[in-house]
Motif scaffolding. Structure first.
Motif, PDB file in Angstrom:
ATOM      1  N   THR A  59       0.858  -1.183   0.000  1.00 35.93           N
ATOM      2  CA  THR A  59       0.000   0.000   0.000  1.00 35.93           C
ATOM      3  C   THR A  59       0.893   1.231   0.000  1.00 35.93           C
ATOM      4  O   THR A  59       2.091   1.143   0.292  1.00 35.93           O
ATOM      5  N   GLU A  60       0.315   2.384  -0.313  1.00 32.38           N
ATOM      6  CA  GLU A  60       1.121   3.597  -0.249  1.00 32.38           C
ATOM      7  C   GLU A  60       1.529   3.909   1.182  1.00 32.38           C
ATOM      8  O   GLU A  60       2.609   4.462   1.420  1.00 32.38           O
ATOM      9  N   GLU A  61       0.699   3.518   2.156  1.00 34.60           N
ATOM     10  CA  GLU A  61       1.053   3.741   3.558  1.00 34.60           C
ATOM     11  C   GLU A  61       2.233   2.874   3.972  1.00 34.60           C
ATOM     12  O   GLU A  61       3.135   3.347   4.675  1.00 34.60           O
ATOM     13  N   SER A  62       2.265   1.611   3.563  1.00 34.56           N
ATOM     14  CA  SER A  62       3.391   0.751   3.922  1.00 34.56           C
ATOM     15  C   SER A  62       4.659   1.184   3.201  1.00 34.56           C
ATOM     16  O   SER A  62       5.752   1.181   3.791  1.00 34.56           O
ATOM     17  N   ALA A  63       4.537   1.597   1.944  1.00 39.98           N
ATOM     18  CA  ALA A  63       5.720   2.025   1.190  1.00 39.98           C
ATOM     19  C   ALA A  63       6.373   3.245   1.824  1.00 39.98           C
ATOM     20  O   ALA A  63       7.602   3.403   1.761  1.00 39.98           O
ATOM     21  N   ALA A  64       5.571   4.105   2.454  1.00 37.97           N
ATOM     22  CA  ALA A  64       6.106   5.312   3.093  1.00 37.97           C
ATOM     23  C   ALA A  64       6.846   5.013   4.386  1.00 37.97           C
ATOM     24  O   ALA A  64       7.493   5.908   4.941  1.00 37.97           O
ATOM     25  N   LYS A  65       6.785   3.764   4.863  1.00 42.10           N
ATOM     26  CA  LYS A  65       7.473   3.382   6.091  1.00 42.10           C
ATOM     27  C   LYS A  65       8.572   2.354   5.848  1.00 42.10           C
ATOM     28  O   LYS A  65       9.329   2.024   6.756  1.00 42.10           O
ATOM     29  N   GLN A  66       8.661   1.861   4.624  1.00 44.59           N
ATOM     30  CA  GLN A  66       9.637   0.841   4.284  1.00 44.59           C
ATOM     31  C   GLN A  66      10.743   1.424   3.400  1.00 44.59           C
ATOM     32  O   GLN A  66      10.610   2.519   2.845  1.00 44.59           O
ATOM     33  N   PHE A  67      11.817   0.661   3.264  1.00 43.72           N
ATOM     34  CA  PHE A  67      12.935   1.083   2.419  1.00 43.72           C
ATOM     35  C   PHE A  67      12.467   1.141   0.972  1.00 43.72           C
ATOM     36  O   PHE A  67      11.871   0.196   0.451  1.00 43.72           O
ATOM     37  N   GLY A  68      12.734   2.279   0.310  1.00 40.88           N
ATOM     38  CA  GLY A  68      12.244   2.504  -1.044  1.00 40.88           C
ATOM     39  C   GLY A  68      12.997   1.717  -2.091  1.00 40.88           C
ATOM     40  O   GLY A  68      13.836   0.856  -1.805  1.00 40.88           O
ATOM     41  N   TYR A  69      12.714   2.033  -3.337  1.00 37.56           N
ATOM     42  CA  TYR A  69      13.238   1.262  -4.465  1.00 37.56           C
ATOM     43  C   TYR A  69      14.456   1.958  -5.076  1.00 37.56           C
ATOM     44  O   TYR A  69      14.580   3.183  -5.044  1.00 37.56           O
ATOM     45  N   ASN A  70      15.375   1.189  -5.592  1.00 38.55           N
ATOM     46  CA  ASN A  70      16.482   1.669  -6.436  1.00 38.55           C
ATOM     47  C   ASN A  70      17.296   2.799  -5.816  1.00 38.55           C
ATOM     48  O   ASN A  70      17.237   3.961  -6.238  1.00 38.55           O
ATOM     49  N   SER A  71      18.096   2.452  -4.837  1.00 44.50           N
ATOM     50  CA  SER A  71      18.995   3.431  -4.224  1.00 44.50           C
ATOM     51  C   SER A  71      20.119   3.783  -5.184  1.00 44.50           C
ATOM     52  O   SER A  71      20.590   2.952  -5.961  1.00 44.50           O
ATOM     53  N   ASP A  72      20.587   5.023  -5.114  1.00 43.16           N
ATOM     54  CA  ASP A  72      21.718   5.473  -5.914  1.00 43.16           C
ATOM     55  C   ASP A  72      22.804   6.014  -4.986  1.00 43.16           C
ATOM     56  O   ASP A  72      23.794   5.340  -4.704  1.00 43.16           O
ATOM     57  N   TYR A  73      22.634   7.235  -4.475  1.00 41.87           N
ATOM     58  CA  TYR A  73      23.606   7.791  -3.538  1.00 41.87           C
ATOM     59  C   TYR A  73      23.647   6.970  -2.247  1.00 41.87           C
ATOM     60  O   TYR A  73      22.616   6.519  -1.742  1.00 41.87           O
ATOM     61  N   VAL A  74      24.856   6.780  -1.709  1.00 42.83           N
ATOM     62  CA  VAL A  74      25.053   6.122  -0.419  1.00 42.83           C
ATOM     63  C   VAL A  74      25.929   7.019   0.441  1.00 42.83           C
ATOM     64  O   VAL A  74      27.049   7.373   0.046  1.00 42.83           O
ATOM     65  N   GLY A  75      25.429   7.395   1.606  1.00 42.96           N
ATOM     66  CA  GLY A  75      26.207   8.156   2.577  1.00 42.96           C
ATOM     67  C   GLY A  75      26.157   7.465   3.924  1.00 42.96           C
ATOM     68  O   GLY A  75      25.135   6.883   4.295  1.00 42.96           O
ATOM     69  N   VAL A  76      27.265   7.484   4.656  1.00 37.52           N
ATOM     70  CA  VAL A  76      27.325   6.924   6.006  1.00 37.52           C
ATOM     71  C   VAL A  76      27.895   8.006   6.911  1.00 37.52           C
ATOM     72  O   VAL A  76      29.057   8.388   6.789  1.00 37.52           O
ATOM     73  N   LEU A  77      27.067   8.516   7.806  1.00 39.84           N
ATOM     74  CA  LEU A  77      27.452   9.621   8.687  1.00 39.84           C
ATOM     75  C   LEU A  77      27.632   9.079  10.094  1.00 39.84           C
ATOM     76  O   LEU A  77      26.657   8.661  10.729  1.00 39.84           O
ATOM     77  N   PRO A  78      28.861   9.048  10.599  1.00 43.57           N
ATOM     78  CA  PRO A  78      29.111   8.432  11.898  1.00 43.57           C
ATOM     79  C   PRO A  78      28.402   9.155  13.043  1.00 43.57           C
ATOM     80  O   PRO A  78      28.341  10.389  13.079  1.00 43.57           O
ATOM     81  N   ILE A  79      27.847   8.360  13.966  1.00 47.43           N
ATOM     82  CA  ILE A  79      27.378   8.868  15.251  1.00 47.43           C
ATOM     83  C   ILE A  79      28.483   8.683  16.282  1.00 47.43           C
ATOM     84  O   ILE A  79      28.815   9.588  17.030  1.00 47.43           O
ATOM     85  N   ASN A  80      29.064   7.480  16.302  1.00 47.00           N
ATOM     86  CA  ASN A  80      30.240   7.163  17.108  1.00 47.00           C
ATOM     87  C   ASN A  80      30.958   6.011  16.427  1.00 47.00           C
ATOM     88  O   ASN A  80      30.637   5.681  15.275  1.00 47.00           O
ATOM     89  N   ASP A  81      31.905   5.371  17.096  1.00 45.62           N
ATOM     90  CA  ASP A  81      32.665   4.296  16.457  1.00 45.62           C
ATOM     91  C   ASP A  81      31.806   3.086  16.124  1.00 45.62           C
ATOM     92  O   ASP A  81      32.169   2.295  15.248  1.00 45.62           O
ATOM     93  N   ALA A  82      30.701   2.934  16.816  1.00 40.14           N
ATOM     94  CA  ALA A  82      29.898   1.725  16.663  1.00 40.14           C
ATOM     95  C   ALA A  82      28.625   1.923  15.861  1.00 40.14           C
ATOM     96  O   ALA A  82      28.046   0.949  15.375  1.00 40.14           O
ATOM     97  N   THR A  83      28.162   3.163  15.702  1.00 39.76           N
ATOM     98  CA  THR A  83      26.899   3.411  15.013  1.00 39.76           C
ATOM     99  C   THR A  83      27.051   4.551  14.022  1.00 39.76           C
ATOM    100  O   THR A  83      27.949   5.395  14.132  1.00 39.76           O
ATOM    101  N   ALA A  84      26.149   4.586  13.049  1.00 41.62           N
ATOM    102  CA  ALA A  84      26.174   5.623  12.015  1.00 41.62           C
ATOM    103  C   ALA A  84      24.786   5.721  11.405  1.00 41.62           C
ATOM    104  O   ALA A  84      23.904   4.883  11.656  1.00 41.62           O
TER     105      ALA A  84
END
Length: 690
Positions: A139-164
Motif C-alpha cells: 500500500t502507499e502507507e506501507s511504502a512510506a514506512k519501508q525502504f524505497g526502491y532503487n537506491s543510488d547515492y550512499v552516505g554513512v554519517l558516523p554517530i560514534n565508532d559503533a553506530t552511524a
C-alpha cells in the motif's frame, strides 16, 4: 501468498532495447527514453574542436595550478582530509587483492579474502511501525514506512565508532519487477510508486569491534530513522524561491514543494547534512490537453513534453502540465536534508541552478568559502560549480551548524568552458589524436549569476536559476558527453568527473580534445569478439586542476585521466599505464575516494559483455591509471554509490535495478538478487576484509 483475481491489470511489456547495452526497461524507467528524443541542447555552442588552438601559456598555468594549502574536501562519506591519509593493513585502498574478472553472475562478486552482505533492501522496515514486507499486499502507507526502491547515492554519517546513519536516495521504480500481475490497479501502482521514491535515513551499527568493516541495520525503533517520499514537504531557498513560476494552485507562495524524485547521486556536507540531485524529473509529467505556450522553449530545453509519462497525473493533478504548468519548475534542484534532525524540513536550493542534477559535492576552499561541483547528465550538456558568498564556520556548535546550513543560499553559479591545446587532427577511425600524446588543455568557469546580479543578458537572477540550461547556452560553455558525478579528491584537491558516454558523438557532433572518440569498441557478450560501433560508447574520466589551487577562481587545467573501454581497443587510454595490466571498464557513472586519494569508479550500462562493477584507480605515481575491478553487481544491475569509509575498512555500493532487462518481470525476472525471494530486491551492500 495469493493473488486477487478481481483486480487483474496487466503491466506494460517492455521488449526491445535500442540503446547500446541498455534494455527497453532501463531506457523507459531511467530517463524516459531520452535517446529517442531530440537533444535538448540546440544552442549550437562549441564542442571544443571549433575553438581549439595552441595554448602556448599552458605549461605556465599548469605549473601554477598546485593545490591550495588549507583546503578541506568533503565528498560522499566523511573522507576526512584534515585527519590525513589513514590506511590500515589489508584494506581495499591498499590494494594487493586480485581483480575480479568480468562475469555475468547473479550476485555481488568480490576479491578473494573479502566478504559482502546486504545491509538493507527494498521493503525492509525503516520506521518502527512499518508492516512486514509483502509484495502481494503493498500500500502507499506501507511504502512510506519501508525502504524505497532503487537506491543510488550512499552516505554513512558516523554517530560514534559503533553506530552511524545510512542515508540513501531512491531514484526510480521498476513497476514490472515490483508488482505481480493481476493484484493491483494501475492507480494503486502509481500511488505506491510515488511513496517508493525519495530518500531513507537508517541507523546502522558495526558488527564486531572498531576495526571491523561489517555493518547491519539497527533496530528501526530509534529517533533517527526517516522516510522522505514523493509527498514530503520541502522548502524552497535562495533567490528564486517565491518566484511566480514556482507558484501553483496548491502552493501560491512558491516556497513549499511536495516531494522529490529521480534523485541520483549526492554528497555529504562539512556541516553534517546530505545533498541529493533531482535528475530525470521531466518524465513524471503528463498532459490532459494543450501546454502553456509561454513555456514552450523552457519545456523543450528540459525534455518536458507531457508524453511517455508514468501516468501520475491520474492520482495527483499536479503532474498534469495542462492543469499545473508551473509544477515542473519545482523539480530539477539540489535538495538538502539533515539526517540528524528527523523533524527538520528538507530544502531545495535554487541558488545551485535547475537542470538534470547528478549530484553535488562540496569542497571548502582555502578562504573558507564552500564550493559545490555539479554535472548535468544529458548528452551535450554542461558542468557547473557554485561558490558561496559566505564562509564555513568550523566551530562545533549548534549556532555554527545553523549558519553553515545557509551557505548554499547565497553565492555565484558558474558553467565550464574547456579548450584543447593541440591542433585538430583525427585518425582513421575518426577519433581525435592529440599531438602531444595527452588529452588535455585549459578551461574557464563562466559566471551565470550571483544571488543579486545576473551575468546573462536579458535574464533576471531568478530566470537564470529556473532556466539554467537556457542561461548557460547564451555564454558558450562546452557541450560534454553526459557529465555525471563531479567530485573533489580529498587528498590532491583535484576534481574528477565521470563522463558516461555519448553514442551520438561524431554522428551529430564533432570530436574534440575533451570529447575525442568518434568510434569505439563494444562486446555483445563475454568471449565474443570486440565490435566497432559509432560514437563514444565507453565514456571518459576527466581530471580538473583549479588554477593556482584556488577553488573559487575561474581558470583551470584539465586532462582525460581515462578513455574507457576494453584495453584491447585502440582508442582506450589509461594515463599511459600499460594497457595489458588494466581491467576493462565501460560507462563510468559515479566516483569516490579512499583515504590515500585513489579514485573509485562505479559503472552504469557497460557494453563489454559483463555486469557493471566498481573499479579502483590510483591517480598519482607509477600506478596512475592502473584500473582494477574490485567487484561486480548482479545481472541487470547498476553499481551505485559508491563509498569508501575514511578508515578504508568498508566499501559500500547500492545495487540498483537488479533484473532490469528486456522482458524481465516479477514472475520471470532476470535476477533474483539478493535471493531472499523469487524476485529481485534492490538494496545497499557493504564489503569488508574478512
Amino acid at each position: 501468498m495469493t493473488t486477487t483475481p478481481s483486480k487483474r491489470r496487466m503491466l506494460p511489456l517492455l521488449t526491445d532495447g535500442p540503446h547500446g547495452s541498455r534494455s527497453a526497461a532501463t531506457c523507459f524507467y531511467r530517463c524516459g527514453n531520452a535517446c529517442d528524443h531530440p537533444e535538448p541542447n540546440t544552442s549550437g555552442n562549441t564542442h571544443v574542436s571549433s575553438i581549439i588552438e595552441k595554448a602556448l601559456a599552458r605549461r605556465t598555468v599548469l605549473a601554477a595550478a598546485g593545490v591550495g594549502a588549507g583546503a578541506l574536501v568533503i565528498g560522499g562519506l566523511a573522507n576526512n582530509a584534515a585527519a590525513g591519509p589513514r590506511v590500515p593493513r589489508s584494506t581495499a585502498a591498499a590494494g594487493g587483492w586480485t581483480p575480479v574478472a568480468p562475469n555475468v553472475r547473479d550476485t555481488v562478486t568480490v576479491p578473494d579474502g573479502y566478504r559482502t552482505r546486504a545491509v538493507i533492501n527494498w521493503g525492509d522496515p525503516v520506521l518502527g511501525d512499518a508492516p512486514a514486507f509483502d509484495p502481494f499486499a503493498q500500500t502507499e502507507e506501507s511504502a512510506a514506512k519501508q525502504f524505497g526502491y532503487n537506491s543510488d547515492y550512499v552516505g554513512v554519517l558516523p554517530i560514534n565508532d559503533a553506530t552511524a546513519l545510512l542515508v540513501v536516495n531512491h531514484e526510480y521504480t521498476n513497476e514490472e519487477l515490483m508488482f505481480p500481475a493481476g493484484v493491483y490497479t494501475p492507480d494503486e501502482i502509481r500511488r505506491i510508486a510515488i511513496q517508493s521514491h525519495g530518500l531513507s535515513v537508517v541507523k546502522i551499527q558495526r558488527v564486531g569491534g572498531p576495526s571491523s568493516g561489517q555493518w547491519r541495520q539497527a533496530d528501526p525503533e530509534n529517533r533517527y530513522n526517516r522516510r522522505i517520499t514523493g509527498t514530503t514537504q520541502f522548502e524552497m531557498t535562495g533567490p528564486a524561491a517565491g518566484h511566480d513560476r514556482l507558484r501553483t494552485t496548491a502552493d501560491p507562495s512558491g516556497r513549499k514543494v511536495l516531494g522529490t524524485f529521480n534523485n541520483c547521486a549526492g554528497g555529504q556536507t562539512p556541516w553534517g547534512t546530505v545533498l541529493s540531485g533531482e535528475e530525470n524529473f521531466n518524465q513524471y509529467f503528463g498532459k490532459s490537453g494543450a501546454l502553456d505556450a509561454r513555456y514552450t522553449t523552457s519545456y523543450a530545453r528540459y525534455g518536458i513534453s507531457g508524453t511517455g509519462d508514468r501516468g501520475w497525473k491520474s492520482v495527483d493533478p499536479r503532474f498534469d502540465l495542462t492543469a499545473e504548468p508551473h509544477e515542473p519548475f519545482r523539480f530539477g534542484w539540489i535538495v538538502e536534508i539533515d539526517p540528524f534532525n528527523p523533524t527538520s524540513t528538507p530544502r531545495k536550493h535554487t541558488m545551485l541552478g535547475r537542470f538534470k542534477h547528478e549530484g553535488a559535492n562540496i569542497q571548502i576552499a582555502a578562504d573558507g568559502r564552500a564550493v559545490a561541483y555539479m554535472g548535468d547528465d544529458e548528452r551535450g550538456d554542461y558542468m557547473y560549480k557554485f561558490v558561496s558568498a559566505d564562509t564555513f564556520d568550523a566551530r562545533d556548535t549548534q549556532a555554527s551548524r545553523l549558519r553553515n546550513m545557509q551557505l548554499l543560499t547565497r553565492g555565484t553559479l558558474y558553467v565550464a568552458r574547456l579548450t584543447g591545446d593541440d591542433a585538430f587532427a583525427v585518425d582513421a577511425s575518426g577519433n581525435f589524436t592529440p599531438a602531444d600524446g595527452e588529452y588535455d588543455g585549459l578551461g574557464t568557469w563562466i559566471p551565470l549569476t550571483s544571488d543579486t546580479t545576473s551575468y546573462v543578458a536579458g535574464m533576471s537572477v531568478a530566470e537564470v536559476l529556473i532556466d539554467t540550461r537556457l542561461a548557460a547556452d547564451k555564454v558558450a560553455p562546452t557541450r560534454m558527453d553526459r557529465p555525471e558525478d563531479v567530485q573533489p579528491n580529498p587528498v590532491n584537491g583535484k576534481i574528477y568527473a565521470a563522463l558516461t558516454n555519448n553514442s551520438d558523438r561524431a554522428k551529430k557532433w564533432p570530436v574534440d580534445e575533451a570529447n575525442p572518440i568518434a568510434s569505439s569498441y563494444t562486446r555483445p557478450s563475454l568471449g565474443a569478439p570486440l565490435t566497432k560501433a559509432s560514437g563514444n560508447r565507453n565514456g571518459y574520466v576527466l581530471e580538473i586542476t583549479e588554477g593556482g589551487g584556488d577553488h573559487t577562481g575561474t581558470s583551470f587545467a584539465w586532462t582525460l585521466l581515462l578513455v574507457c573501454g576494453d584495453p584491447e581497443s585502440p582508442e582506450t587510454y589509461f594515463s599511459g599505464f600499460p594497457k595489458d595490466q588494466v581491467s576493462p571498464i565501460s560507462c563510468p557513472d559515479n566516483v569516490a575516494f579512499d583515504s590515500v586519494g585513489n579514485l573509485w569508479i562505479s559503472t552504469d550500462g557497460a557494453v563489454l559483455g559483463g555486469n557493471d562493477g566498481l573499479f579502483r584507480c590510483p591517480v598519482a605515481g607509477t600506478e596512475r591509471g592502473h584500473v582494477q575491478q574490485f567487484l561486480t553487481v548482479p545481472v541487470g544491475a547498476e553499481t551505485c554509490g559508491p563509498l569508501i569509509t575514511h578508515d578504508d575498512l568498508s566499501v559500500w555500493v547500492a545495487v540498483q535495478h537488479p533484473g532490469e532487462g528486456t522482458g524481465s518481470t516479477f514472475a520471470t525476472p532476470d535476477s533474483t538478487w539478493p535471493h531472499t525471494h523469487e524476485f529481485p530486491r534492490p538494496g545497499v551492500v557493504v564489503t569488508w576484509k574478512a
